[in-house]
Write a protein that holds these residues in place. Structure first.
Motif, short mmCIF file in Angstrom:
data_model
loop_
_atom_site.label_atom_id
_atom_site.label_comp_id
_atom_site.label_asym_id
_atom_site.label_seq_id
_atom_site.Cartn_x
_atom_site.Cartn_y
_atom_site.Cartn_z
N ARG A 2 0.85 -1.19 0.00
CA ARG A 2 0.00 0.00 0.00
C ARG A 2 0.89 1.24 0.00
NH1 ARG A 2 -4.42 2.21 4.41
NH2 ARG A 2 -2.51 2.68 5.56
N LEU A 3 0.76 2.01 -1.05
CA LEU A 3 1.49 3.27 -1.15
C LEU A 3 0.63 4.39 -0.56
CD1 LEU A 3 2.94 3.06 -4.77
CD2 LEU A 3 3.84 2.09 -2.63
N SER A 4 1.31 5.34 0.05
CA SER A 4 0.63 6.51 0.61
C SER A 4 1.19 7.78 -0.03
CB SER A 4 0.84 6.58 2.13
OG SER A 4 0.31 5.46 2.78
N CYS A 5 0.33 8.73 -0.23
CA CYS A 5 0.72 10.05 -0.72
C CYS A 5 0.15 11.07 0.26
CB CYS A 5 0.18 10.28 -2.12
SG CYS A 5 0.53 11.92 -2.80
N ALA A 6 1.01 11.56 1.14
CA ALA A 6 0.57 12.51 2.17
C ALA A 6 0.76 13.94 1.66
CB ALA A 6 1.37 12.30 3.45
N ALA A 7 -0.28 14.74 1.82
CA ALA A 7 -0.25 16.12 1.34
C ALA A 7 -0.13 17.09 2.51
CB ALA A 7 -1.52 16.42 0.55
N SER A 8 0.59 18.15 2.28
CA SER A 8 0.67 19.24 3.25
C SER A 8 0.61 20.56 2.50
CB SER A 8 1.95 19.16 4.08
OG SER A 8 3.09 19.24 3.25
N GLY A 9 0.13 21.60 3.17
CA GLY A 9 -0.05 22.87 2.49
C GLY A 9 -1.27 22.81 1.59
N ALA B 285 -9.41 13.42 6.04
CA ALA B 285 -9.00 13.77 7.40
C ALA B 285 -7.50 13.65 7.58
CB ALA B 285 -9.72 12.89 8.42
N LYS B 286 -6.91 12.67 6.92
CA LYS B 286 -5.47 12.46 7.01
C LYS B 286 -4.73 13.14 5.86
CE LYS B 286 -5.76 8.08 9.48
NZ LYS B 286 -5.36 6.64 9.50
N LYS B 287 -5.46 13.74 4.94
CA LYS B 287 -4.86 14.40 3.76
C LYS B 287 -3.93 13.43 3.05
CE LYS B 287 -5.16 19.11 5.57
NZ LYS B 287 -4.43 20.38 5.80
N THR B 288 -4.41 12.25 2.84
CA THR B 288 -3.59 11.20 2.25
C THR B 288 -4.38 10.43 1.20
OG1 THR B 288 -2.31 10.95 4.30
CG2 THR B 288 -2.23 9.12 2.74
N VAL B 289 -3.72 10.14 0.11
CA VAL B 289 -4.28 9.27 -0.92
C VAL B 289 -3.48 7.97 -0.90
CG1 VAL B 289 -4.54 8.94 -3.41
CG2 VAL B 289 -5.18 11.12 -2.36
N TYR B 290 -4.20 6.86 -0.98
CA TYR B 290 -3.57 5.55 -0.93
C TYR B 290 -3.69 4.84 -2.27
CZ TYR B 290 -4.10 6.41 4.07
OH TYR B 290 -4.05 6.96 5.32
N THR C 193 -5.21 23.29 0.27
CA THR C 193 -6.46 22.73 0.75
C THR C 193 -6.65 21.39 0.06
OG1 THR C 193 -7.40 24.93 1.06
CG2 THR C 193 -8.94 23.07 0.99
N PHE C 194 -6.53 20.33 0.81
CA PHE C 194 -6.48 18.99 0.23
C PHE C 194 -7.67 18.72 -0.68
CE2 PHE C 194 -4.96 14.80 -0.08
CZ PHE C 194 -6.02 13.91 0.05
N ASP C 195 -8.85 19.17 -0.27
CA ASP C 195 -10.05 18.89 -1.05
C ASP C 195 -10.01 19.51 -2.44
OD1 ASP C 195 -12.54 19.01 1.66
OD2 ASP C 195 -10.89 17.65 1.19
N ASP C 196 -9.15 20.50 -2.64
CA ASP C 196 -9.10 21.19 -3.93
C ASP C 196 -8.36 20.41 -5.00
OD1 ASP C 196 -8.65 24.60 -2.62
OD2 ASP C 196 -10.43 23.31 -2.81
N TYR C 197 -7.67 19.33 -4.59
CA TYR C 197 -6.74 18.68 -5.51
C TYR C 197 -7.22 17.32 -5.97
CZ TYR C 197 -3.46 22.30 -4.13
OH TYR C 197 -2.86 23.50 -3.92
N ALA C 198 -6.96 17.08 -7.25
CA ALA C 198 -7.05 15.73 -7.79
C ALA C 198 -5.65 15.13 -7.72
CB ALA C 198 -7.54 15.76 -9.22
N ILE C 199 -5.58 13.83 -7.45
CA ILE C 199 -4.29 13.16 -7.28
C ILE C 199 -4.13 12.03 -8.29
CG2 ILE C 199 -2.81 11.87 -5.69
CD1 ILE C 199 -3.27 14.68 -4.73
N GLY C 200 -2.98 11.98 -8.88
CA GLY C 200 -2.65 10.89 -9.78
C GLY C 200 -1.44 10.12 -9.29
N TRP C 201 -1.44 8.82 -9.53
CA TRP C 201 -0.25 8.00 -9.29
C TRP C 201 0.37 7.65 -10.64
CZ3 TRP C 201 2.34 6.92 -4.96
CH2 TRP C 201 1.70 7.05 -3.73
N PHE C 202 1.68 7.78 -10.72
CA PHE C 202 2.44 7.46 -11.92
C PHE C 202 3.55 6.49 -11.54
CE2 PHE C 202 0.93 10.54 -15.07
CZ PHE C 202 0.14 11.34 -14.26
N ARG C 203 4.10 5.85 -12.54
CA ARG C 203 5.26 5.00 -12.29
C ARG C 203 6.22 5.09 -13.48
NH1 ARG C 203 2.24 -0.92 -12.58
NH2 ARG C 203 1.88 -0.95 -14.86
#
Length: 127
Positions: A19-26, A75-80, A28-38
């Protein structure tokens, strides 16, 4: 602006899980879409999965459908990225990236659509 920290990579046998985690800081987390790349050695970077919680949109590349699951914990500002039944061809450095702009479907897999990037976390699938 958002800063991203990816973690959770490691060495796993074929058929195993990570399980990979992507923790965000700074930002507003809700404003962002998140992508995973490799990106595997000698290969081009490729989009793996995408989540936009505000739009309730999720996307996976075909080769990981049914094996990978992306989720978001505001709540954790994290995408898994839960990765099951891993295969040797999943071996790569994995990166998370974020965008505040809406990304149309055809652009989700393109790294150029995401202004913000975290550092990579290495995933090695080998017996």
């Amino acid at each position: 602006d958002v800063q991203l920290q990816a973690s959770g990579g490691g060495l796993v046998q074929p058929g195993g899980s990570l399980r990979l985690s992507c923790a965000a800081s700074g930002g507003t987390f809700d404003d962002y879409a998140i992508g995973w790349f490799r990106q595997a050695p000698g290969r081009q970077r490729e989009g793996v999965a995408f989540i936009s919680p505000t739009e309730n949109r999720i996307w996976y590349r075909d080769s990981v459908k049914g094996r990978f699951t992306i989720s978001s914990d505001n709540a954790k500002k994290t995408v898994y990225l839960q990765m099951n039944n891993l295969k040797p061809e999943d071996t790569a450095d994995y990166y998370c990236a974020a965008s505040r702009q809406r990304i149309i479907l055809s652009q989700i897999r393109r790294g150029e659509s995401y202004p913000y990037w975290g550092q990579g976390t290495q995933v090695t699938v080998s017996s």
